[in-house]
Design an enzyme around this catalytic site. Structure first.
Site: not given
Ligand SMILES: [Zn+2]
Ligand SMILES: [Zn+2]
Length: 446
Positions: A76, A74, A166, A319
């Protein structure tokens, strides 16, 4: 990692990590060895001082931990659209600096990744730029609008690793049911950001005592756990499988435990920030503590730690969510959600959970790469014959998380200024050195 991940491949050099303390949770190995890496694979775990290999670089790893490198399901990468915040090259460099040999990027970019052509373009970019194997998810619904399904079969054939909206939940139970039913055709893992948008509306932080005192809108933990419970029911009903992202609340851990106990096919993750911090951090009014889901209470944090220990929570994911400094400088209410995390994850958890005896080292090491399994990749191992995905970590180095010195293009870390013990010194991904800390002594040829 598996061939379906993309990265800048190339010649793998031969290496000897001499005298490292090898920790391989799967076999229970925890002993000093010479790790011999040849042609991209672990060739041998020789007794200390005994290994030699013509032409190999010999790295003095005495006192250092050699562990299976980590896998982050996970992150970005902000590409396309916000390459000023991150791109596949800088994101992969940040991952390598944190000890990762594989990362999966989310699809909530601008525009979103919802066509086969989008996936192919990103894969080509990663193949040219990324120093660690990188995979891309596509959205579950067109335009991430939560209404029409994407063509997951085409996305899969183009090389998408999974599907996820997401950043946003799939609010409609009817759409969620169709997404789960369609999984039977394409088989891709479905990753879920769980948030009831009506219950969390207007929330910038956890709804509780601290938000009430600060007068900031709250996003209650039940908004997360109610959606997890719904999706466990639907996954069971449609015989589908789900991966729940970034659990933040005790009630969410309970929902997952109950589902697992009755055989629902579910995996889930927790982030370093939710495992270490609470909503008390928001008293600083620093937007680098604003993330989604928000930091919650000490009770929730303890439940996440217990879940990680018991296996209710399968893996750690960062994340990693880079943001421009000027946008994070806004007041809490208007700043964007998200924090970076690839470069600090293991050092933070080593400092805060392993050294005080809260979690055993080998258990944390296992959870740092178990995200690979949730997406059908082999979990990294340090054993002869396995691909050489290894991180060398100095458990004694003391350092402070600075404002500068990041490989990431962004610096919105919630651990800035924190004193940490232990640091990644070298990362080998697929037998290639993907990261070498500049201050770390260079090896000499054997
Ligand atoms: Zn999220
Ligand atoms: Zn995320």
């Amino acid at each position: 990692m598996a061939e379906t991940l993309d990265w800048r491949r190339g010649e793998a050099g031969d290496l000897i990590l001499a005298g490292a303390r090898v920790v391989d949770p799967a076999s229970g190995l925890d002993e000093a060895r010479d790790v011999v890496i040849r042609a991209g694979r672990i060739a041998e775990l020789a007794s200390t001082g005994s290994a030699s290999l013509d032409g190999a670089e010999r790295i003095d790893a005495e006192g250092l931990l050699a562990m299976p490198a980590f896998f982050d399901p996970h992150v970005h990468l902000r590409t396309p659209g916000r390459e000023d915040e991150e791109d596949p090259e800088t994101g992969a460099r940040a991952a390598a600096a944190g000890g990762y040999c594989g990362i999966l990027a989310m699809a909530n970019t601008d525009p979103v990744v919802d066509t086969a052509a989008d996936v192919v373009a990103l894969r080509e970019r990663a193949a040219a730029e990324a120093c660690v194997p990188t995979g891309f998810l596509a959205t579950a619904t067109r335009g991430m609008a939560g209404e029409e399904l994407t063509e997951a079969l085409e996305l899969r054939d183009a090389g998408a690793i999974g599907i996820s909206d997401d950043g946003l939940p799939i609010a409609s139970s009817r759409v969620m049911r169709r997404v789960l039913a369609y999984q039977g055709l394409h088989g891709l893992q479905l990753a879920l950001h769980e948030q009831d948008p009506e219950l969390s509306a207007g929330g910038s932080m956890h709804e509780g005592e601290v938000s009430a005192e600060l007068g900031i809108g709250g996003w209650p933990s039940v908004a997360e756990s109610i959606m997890i419970a719904r999706d466990c029911e639907l996954a069971a009903y449609e015989s589908a499988r789900i991966h729940v992202q970034h659990l933040s609340a005790a009630s969410s851990v309970e929902a997952v435990e109950a589902a697992k106990a009755r055989g629902v096919r579910i995996t889930c993750e927790a982030t370093p920030h939710h495992l270490v911090l609470t909503d008390e951090a928001l008293r600083s009014l620093d937007a680098d503590f604003k993330m989604n889901p928000p930091l919650r209470t000490e009770f929730d944090r303890q439940a996440l730690i217990a879940g990680l220990r018991s296996g209710a929570i399968d893996c750690v994911a960062t994340d990693h969510a880079p943001h421009a400094a000027d946008e994070k400088a806004e007041p809490i209410e208007s700043a964007p959600f998200g924090v970076t995390g690839l470069e600090t994850a293991f050092a933070v958890l080593h400092t805060e959970l392993v050294l005080p005896g809260v979690l055993p080292l080998d258990l944390l090491v296992e959870r740092m790469s178990a995200g690979a399994r949730a997406f059908d990749f082999a979990q990294p191992r340090i054993e002869p014959g396995a691909p050489a995905d290894v991180v060398l970590f100095d458990p004694a180095v003391e350092w402070e998380v600075g404002a500068d010195g990041w490989e990431s293009r962004s610096r919105n870390s919630c651990f800035k200024g924190r004193a940490l013990t232990g640091r990644v010194q070298l990362t080998v991904a697929g037998g290639r050195v993907a990261f070498r800390r500049r201050s770390f002594a260079l090896g000499v040829a054997s």
